[in-house]
Motif scaffolding. Structure first.
Motif, PDB file in Angstrom:
ATOM      1  N   ILE A 219      59.017  19.074  22.226  1.00  9.42           N
ATOM      2  CA  ILE A 219      57.989  19.375  21.229  1.00  9.42           C
ATOM      3  C   ILE A 219      56.889  20.227  21.866  1.00  9.42           C
ATOM      4  N   ALA A 220      56.338  19.709  22.959  1.00 11.46           N
ATOM      5  CA  ALA A 220      55.187  20.339  23.613  1.00 11.46           C
ATOM      6  C   ALA A 220      54.942  19.624  24.923  1.00 11.46           C
ATOM      7  N   GLN A 221      53.872  19.999  25.603  1.00  9.56           N
ATOM      8  CA  GLN A 221      53.379  19.271  26.772  1.00  9.56           C
ATOM      9  C   GLN A 221      52.164  18.451  26.356  1.00  9.56           C
ATOM     10  N   ILE A 222      51.953  17.357  27.036  1.00 12.22           N
ATOM     11  CA  ILE A 222      50.833  16.495  26.688  1.00 12.22           C
ATOM     12  C   ILE A 222      49.504  17.218  26.881  1.00 12.22           C
ATOM     13  N   THR A 223      49.484  18.254  27.704  1.00 10.36           N
ATOM     14  CA  THR A 223      48.263  19.043  27.907  1.00 10.36           C
ATOM     15  C   THR A 223      47.850  19.813  26.659  1.00 10.36           C
ATOM     16  N   GLN A 224      48.746  19.899  25.657  1.00  6.77           N
ATOM     17  CA  GLN A 224      48.438  20.600  24.413  1.00  6.77           C
ATOM     18  C   GLN A 224      47.747  19.710  23.391  1.00  6.77           C
ATOM     19  N   VAL A 225      47.583  18.427  23.699  1.00 10.81           N
ATOM     20  CA  VAL A 225      46.876  17.539  22.783  1.00 10.81           C
ATOM     21  C   VAL A 225      45.486  17.267  23.332  1.00 10.81           C
ATOM     22  N   HIS A 226      44.615  16.773  22.486  1.00 13.40           N
ATOM     23  CA  HIS A 226      43.234  16.484  22.888  1.00 13.40           C
ATOM     24  C   HIS A 226      43.020  14.998  23.193  1.00 13.40           C
ATOM     25  N   THR A 227      43.713  14.144  22.427  1.00 20.51           N
ATOM     26  CA  THR A 227      43.568  12.700  22.598  1.00 20.51           C
ATOM     27  C   THR A 227      44.950  12.062  22.565  1.00 20.51           C
ATOM     28  N   PHE A 228      45.208  11.167  23.493  1.00 15.40           N
ATOM     29  CA  PHE A 228      46.471  10.427  23.550  1.00 15.40           C
ATOM     30  C   PHE A 228      46.148   8.954  23.415  1.00 15.40           C
ATOM     31  N   ILE A 229      46.666   8.327  22.358  1.00 15.53           N
ATOM     32  CA  ILE A 229      46.418   6.907  22.109  1.00 15.53           C
ATOM     33  C   ILE A 229      47.733   6.144  22.251  1.00 15.53           C
ATOM     34  N   THR A 230      47.715   5.140  23.124  1.00 17.80           N
ATOM     35  CA  THR A 230      48.877   4.290  23.348  1.00 17.80           C
ATOM     36  C   THR A 230      48.391   2.877  23.605  1.00 17.80           C
ATOM     37  N   ASP A 231      49.298   1.908  23.598  1.00 21.11           N
ATOM     38  CA  ASP A 231      48.883   0.550  23.924  1.00 21.11           C
ATOM     39  C   ASP A 231      48.648   0.405  25.430  1.00 21.11           C
ATOM     40  N   HIS A 232      49.520   1.070  26.214  1.00 19.33           N
ATOM     41  CA  HIS A 232      49.359   1.020  27.673  1.00 19.33           C
ATOM     42  C   HIS A 232      50.160   2.160  28.280  1.00 19.33           C
ATOM     43  N   CYS A 233      49.573   2.837  29.242  1.00 21.56           N
ATOM     44  CA  CYS A 233      50.259   3.936  29.940  1.00 21.56           C
ATOM     45  C   CYS A 233      50.583   3.484  31.357  1.00 21.56           C
ATOM     46  N   VAL A 235      52.548   4.990  33.525  1.00 22.55           N
ATOM     47  CA  VAL A 235      53.078   6.094  34.330  1.00 22.55           C
ATOM     48  C   VAL A 235      51.925   6.815  35.033  1.00 22.55           C
ATOM     49  N   PRO A 236      51.777   6.652  36.357  1.00 24.00           N
ATOM     50  CA  PRO A 236      50.650   7.260  37.074  1.00 24.00           C
ATOM     51  C   PRO A 236      50.570   8.779  36.917  1.00 24.00           C
ATOM     52  N   SER A 237      51.722   9.458  36.885  1.00 25.89           N
ATOM     53  CA  SER A 237      51.694  10.918  36.769  1.00 25.89           C
ATOM     54  C   SER A 237      51.105  11.354  35.437  1.00 25.89           C
ATOM     55  N   LEU A 238      51.359  10.599  34.383  1.00 24.05           N
ATOM     56  CA  LEU A 238      50.792  10.938  33.073  1.00 24.05           C
ATOM     57  C   LEU A 238      49.285  10.707  33.055  1.00 24.05           C
ATOM     58  N   ARG A 239      48.859   9.653  33.710  1.00 26.07           N
ATOM     59  CA  ARG A 239      47.422   9.398  33.814  1.00 26.07           C
ATOM     60  C   ARG A 239      46.740  10.559  34.540  1.00 26.07           C
ATOM     61  N   ARG A 240      47.370  11.013  35.598  1.00 27.34           N
ATOM     62  CA  ARG A 240      46.797  12.119  36.368  1.00 27.34           C
ATOM     63  C   ARG A 240      46.750  13.399  35.548  1.00 27.34           C
ATOM     64  N   ILE A 241      47.839  13.686  34.830  1.00 25.28           N
ATOM     65  CA  ILE A 241      47.895  14.899  34.006  1.00 25.28           C
ATOM     66  C   ILE A 241      46.798  14.870  32.947  1.00 25.28           C
ATOM     67  N   CYS A 242      46.632  13.721  32.296  1.00 24.73           N
ATOM     68  CA  CYS A 242      45.590  13.598  31.267  1.00 24.73           C
ATOM     69  C   CYS A 242      44.203  13.824  31.877  1.00 24.73           C
ATOM     70  N   ALA A 243      43.951  13.210  33.026  1.00 26.32           N
ATOM     71  CA  ALA A 243      42.638  13.347  33.663  1.00 26.32           C
ATOM     72  C   ALA A 243      42.370  14.789  34.081  1.00 26.32           C
ATOM     73  N   GLU A 244      43.377  15.434  34.653  1.00 25.24           N
ATOM     74  CA  GLU A 244      43.188  16.803  35.132  1.00 25.24           C
ATOM     75  C   GLU A 244      43.083  17.816  34.001  1.00 25.24           C
ATOM     76  N   SER A 245      43.685  17.503  32.854  1.00 27.25           N
ATOM     77  CA  SER A 245      43.723  18.453  31.733  1.00 27.25           C
ATOM     78  C   SER A 245      42.676  18.174  30.669  1.00 27.25           C
ATOM     79  N   GLY A 246      41.873  17.137  30.865  1.00 29.58           N
ATOM     80  CA  GLY A 246      40.843  16.813  29.890  1.00 29.58           C
ATOM     81  C   GLY A 246      41.366  16.156  28.636  1.00 29.58           C
ATOM     82  N   VAL A 247      42.556  15.537  28.721  1.00 30.16           N
ATOM     83  CA  VAL A 247      43.115  14.806  27.580  1.00 30.16           C
ATOM     84  C   VAL A 247      42.536  13.390  27.600  1.00 30.16           C
ATOM     85  N   ALA A 248      41.858  13.010  26.524  1.00 30.26           N
ATOM     86  CA  ALA A 248      41.288  11.664  26.446  1.00 30.26           C
ATOM     87  C   ALA A 248      42.411  10.648  26.270  1.00 30.26           C
TER      88      ALA A 248
END
Length: 260
Positions: A219-233, A235-248
């Motif tokens: 579909i896309a990369q998570i860096t293309q979204v602004h906010t990601f809502i989940t019950d629990h993440c 996956v450390p790499s996803l946490r890092r990607i969100c932090a580095e890309s400004g994804v809330a």
């Protein structure tokens, strides 16, 4: 059906992880990529695996679950995610709501909002929100998928492109550790991509079971979204990607229950 010991192990790895890759298998078994490709082709010919570019997937990972079964998985988590997403969307907003059981939970949580325009390719969302006089519902045209009421195809894509909205709520069938958002139906993916391209703020909603799945269409990369809502993440790499890309990143398990 005769399988070599290596082929048996390949099938077990695919069952465990959802997919296997030629390069990884080549290193694991210390054989050439050509040998692995021959194994995968043989296994796919026997319908034990399904071929993808660079590897293969276990059949249960490439066949989407039935709609009612998906609705029951992580139902409480989806409800909390829906409430958290709805809390980000103000009254008097315009938004897209895409196909998916988690996006439907967002629709359910919007019932007290006022003066909203909701554009959707999800018949279930439209049917729920059409009853509310404070919400204007606009539904996309296209092919209606009998399995879940999703509207897909080029007509739906062209329809979505007519709008530029404040928010978009999208889901994904699977999320890779590298941030790839994945799905099963390329027609649905085309609609999701149009939705992302025509919204000012994109909200991805997905429960944590999606980290355990795989699907073949990007579909896309998570860096293309602004906010990601989940019950629990988890996956450390996803946490890092969100932090580095400004994804809330919002995890509802960390929100006091009185607020969700």
């Amino acid at each position: 059906m005769f399988l070599t010991p290596r082929q048996e192990e390949i099938v077990q790895l695919a069952r465990l992880h959802g997919r296997v890759l030629v390069d990884e298998l080549s290193n694991r078994f210390t054989v050439s990529p050509q040998t692995i490709r021959k194994d995968l082709n043989d296994l796919c010919d026997r319908q034990l695996l399904n071929r993808i570019h660079g590897g293969a997937t276990f059949p249960s990972s490439t066949e989407n679950m039935q709609y009612e079964a998906r609705r029951q998985i992580a139902a409480q988590e989806k409800q909390a995610i829906g409430l958290a997403a709805a809390a980000l969307i103000p009254n008097n907003a315009s938004l897209f709501i895409n196909i998916g059981t988690t996006t439907e939970a967002v629709g359910e949580a919007l019932t007290k909002h006022q003066e909203m325009m909701v554009i959707t390719n999800n018949i279930n969302v439209a049917n729920r929100l059409r009853l509310l006089p404070s919400i204007e519902v606009i539904i996309a045209g296209g092919v209606v998928r009998a399995s879940d009421g999703g509207i897909v195809g080029e007509a739906a894509v062209d329809f979505i492109r007519q709008f530029k909205v404040d928010f978009a709520v999208i889901g994904a069938s699977a999320i890779d550790a590298d941030g790839a958002l994945l799905d099963f139906d390329f027609r649905e993916v085309k609609v999701a991509q149009a939705i992302i391209a025509n919204a000012r703020h994109v909200i991805l909603v997905s429960d944590s079971t999606k980290f355990e799945r795989t699907a073949p269409v990007r579909i896309a990369q998570i860096t293309q979204v602004h906010t990601f809502i989940t019950d629990h993440c988890p996956v450390p790499s996803l946490r890092r990607i969100c932090a580095e890309s400004g994804v809330a990143l919002i995890e509802t398990d960390s929100i006091p229950k009185t607020f969700v």
